[in-house]
Design an enzyme around this catalytic site. Structure first.
Site, PDB file in Angstrom:
ATOM      1  N   GLU A 156       0.804  -1.208   0.000  1.00 23.24           N
ATOM      2  CA  GLU A 156       0.000   0.000   0.000  1.00 23.24           C
ATOM      3  C   GLU A 156       0.843   1.266   0.000  1.00 23.24           C
ATOM      4  O   GLU A 156       1.939   1.307   0.563  1.00 23.24           O
ATOM      5  CB  GLU A 156      -0.904   0.007   1.231  1.00 23.24           C
ATOM      6  CG  GLU A 156      -2.018  -1.003   1.089  1.00 23.24           C
ATOM      7  CD  GLU A 156      -2.850  -1.122   2.328  1.00 23.24           C
ATOM      8  OE1 GLU A 156      -2.463  -0.562   3.370  1.00 23.24           O
ATOM      9  OE2 GLU A 156      -3.897  -1.774   2.263  1.00 23.24           O
ATOM     10  N   CYS A 192      -5.007   1.320   8.871  1.00 23.00           N
ATOM     11  CA  CYS A 192      -4.316   0.107   9.302  1.00 23.00           C
ATOM     12  C   CYS A 192      -4.101  -0.880   8.178  1.00 23.00           C
ATOM     13  O   CYS A 192      -3.808  -2.035   8.396  1.00 23.00           O
ATOM     14  CB  CYS A 192      -5.083  -0.563  10.427  1.00 23.00           C
ATOM     15  SG  CYS A 192      -6.771  -0.921   9.971  1.00 23.00           S
ATOM     16  N   CYS A 200       7.954  -8.232   6.032  1.00 18.49           N
ATOM     17  CA  CYS A 200       9.142  -7.752   6.742  1.00 18.49           C
ATOM     18  C   CYS A 200       9.677  -8.895   7.596  1.00 18.49           C
ATOM     19  O   CYS A 200       8.911  -9.639   8.199  1.00 18.49           O
ATOM     20  CB  CYS A 200       8.793  -6.555   7.625  1.00 18.49           C
ATOM     21  SG  CYS A 200      10.228  -5.891   8.513  1.00 18.49           S
ATOM     22  N   CYS A 229       3.167   8.147   2.010  1.00 25.74           N
ATOM     23  CA  CYS A 229       3.769   7.082   2.806  1.00 25.74           C
ATOM     24  C   CYS A 229       4.042   5.892   1.886  1.00 25.74           C
ATOM     25  O   CYS A 229       3.126   5.348   1.273  1.00 25.74           O
ATOM     26  CB  CYS A 229       2.805   6.704   3.929  1.00 25.74           C
ATOM     27  SG  CYS A 229       3.445   5.390   4.960  1.00 25.74           S
ATOM     28  N   CYS A 268       3.330  -5.510  15.095  1.00 24.99           N
ATOM     29  CA  CYS A 268       3.211  -5.052  13.702  1.00 24.99           C
ATOM     30  C   CYS A 268       2.645  -6.175  12.840  1.00 24.99           C
ATOM     31  O   CYS A 268       3.191  -7.278  12.812  1.00 24.99           O
ATOM     32  CB  CYS A 268       4.591  -4.635  13.193  1.00 24.99           C
ATOM     33  SG  CYS A 268       4.621  -4.253  11.431  1.00 24.99           S
ATOM     34  N   CYS A 327       8.631  -7.467  14.597  1.00 23.41           N
ATOM     35  CA  CYS A 327       8.162  -6.692  15.747  1.00 23.41           C
ATOM     36  C   CYS A 327       6.778  -7.243  16.112  1.00 23.41           C
ATOM     37  O   CYS A 327       5.932  -7.443  15.223  1.00 23.41           O
ATOM     38  CB  CYS A 327       8.099  -5.206  15.404  1.00 23.41           C
ATOM     39  SG  CYS A 327       9.702  -4.556  14.876  1.00 23.41           S
TER      40      CYS A 327
END
Ligand code: SAH
Ligand code: SF4
Length: 367
Positions: free
Chosen positions: A91, A338, A111, A104, A118, A115
């Protein structure tokens, strides 16, 4: 093999033209056509000789990434789901504000850094985005948004805060950053481009040497015991080393502060005592804070801090004279807050990847 010229920075393009026996200034012309004017059809490049255009048509292409979906929120936030192949999407979100327009941008599909709060980290790593897919997000958004009546671009700032860890895709991200800064392309100043990292210390040092744009660091915890758990890269590069890297970075940085991002997790990292510890660990780093209310996703195991806890935490930092912003989510009606859009599309295409969603897209607001 056809090459996609959106993958090249100006020096790389000059090299390419050199290989074709052409003069280096062609690179500048082409950068302007591609990025300044958003043209991808060689035939529209009227100041380039027809013979060269024909050669380019044979050997090269200018192919921005495909758009799977575009949504516009009532508050003006816009979101694009960019096609990353094999059923994946990343996105890109545009957030309009009175004084600036921020894009953004994502850097990876998934990833690897895990974390715990996330959603991207939860789904694991798929692949790095190419340069054309990273700069292509800016290309696509600029094309859609255009310019204001004065002729200025609507997008004035870029933050690498979408999906993925930008410094784990170092070479492609730096090439894309260089294109963002190139006067023949987007001409953004270094202070209007921000890289957000979870704290990959050696790559922060490399960024400082190669392309020192504004730096945001995802701190999220004020001691190693807690940070080891919620930002696991901390086990490799603990807080002390991270703070030293921030100090080194500032020697070259276009702004004389680092922005520390701090996700507010209810009962985990949001006490007054945590805020005091935070003041202690950052004391040698000129910085400001950006508090991010946790953005919930299914089975995350975390809750968003209570507004009262966020206020108390913020007050401790402000009383120590720090600038503190808290993020206000935007584009709720299109799930830009989100990244659930990517998840929804994934559900239809590949059920196993239904959690392929991007984390919080939000906007800073001074409280
Ligand atoms: N990988 C980079 C940049 C992308 S994340 C980094 O970690 O800095 C952009 C910001 O959103 C980071 O500060 C990240 O920690 C934060 N974030 C991720 N998931 C979140 C969530 N569910 N709620 C609030 N912030 C989140
Ligand atoms: Fe990766 Fe950043 Fe998410 Fe951590 S917060 S898992 S580094 S995208």
């Amino acid at each position: 093999m056809t090459v996609n010229l959106l993958n090249y920075s100006q020096p790389q393009l000059a090299e390419y033209f050199h290989g074709l026996g052409e003069k280096p200034f062609r690179a500048k012309q082409l950068m302007r056509w591609m990025h300044h004017f958003g043209v991808h059809d060689f035939d529209q490049m009227t100041d380039i000789a027809k013979s060269l255009r024909d050669k380019l048509k044979d050997q090269a292409e200018i192919t921005p990434p495909g758009i799977k979906l575009e949504q516009i929120s009532e508050d003006g936030t816009r979101k694009w789901l960019i096609d990353a192949g094999t059923g994946n999407g990343v996105e890109t979100v545009f957030i309009p504000e009175a004084e600036r327009g921020t894009l953004c941008v994502s850097s990876q599909v998934g990833c690897a850094l895990e974390c715990t709060f996330c959603s991207t980290g939860r789904q694991g790593f798929n692949r790095n985005l190419t340069v054309s897919e990273i700069i292509g997000q800016l290309w696509v958004a600029n094309k859609a948004l255009g310019r204001d009546p004065k002729g200025d671009r609507i997008i004035s700032n870029v933050v690498m805060m979408g999906m993925g860890e930008p410094l784990a895709n170092f070479d492609n991200v730096v090439t894309a950053l260089n294109i963002m800064l190139d006067d023949s392309a987007y001409g953004l100043s270094r202070r209007r481009v921000t890289v957000s990292t979870s704290g990959m210390v050696p790559a922060m040092d490399r960024l400082r040497e190669t392309c020192p744009v504004a730096l945001a660091v995802s701190l999220h915890a004020p001691n190693d015991a807690l940070r080891d758990v919620i930002v696991p890269i901390n086990k490799k590069y603990p807080i002390k080393e991270l703070m030293a890297a921030c100090q080194r970075y500032l020697e070259k940085a276009p702004r004389d502060f680092v922005t520390f991002e701090y996700v507010m997790l209810d009962g985990v990292n949001d006490s007054v005592e945590h805020a005091r510890q935070l003041l202690d660990i950052v004391r040698d780093v000129p910085c400001k804070f950006n508090l991010i209310p946790f953005n919930p996703f299914p089975n995350s195991g975390y809750d968003t801090s209570k507004p009262e806890a966020i206020r108390r935490f913020r007050d401790v930092l402000m009383q120590a004279d720090y600038v503190v912003t808290t993020r206000k989510t935007r584009g709720d009606d299109i799930d830009a807050a989100c990244g659930q859009l990517a998840g929804k599309v994934q559900d239809k295409t590949r059920r196993t990847e239904r959690n392929k969603v991007m984390q919080v897209i939000s906007v800073e607001k001074t409280v």
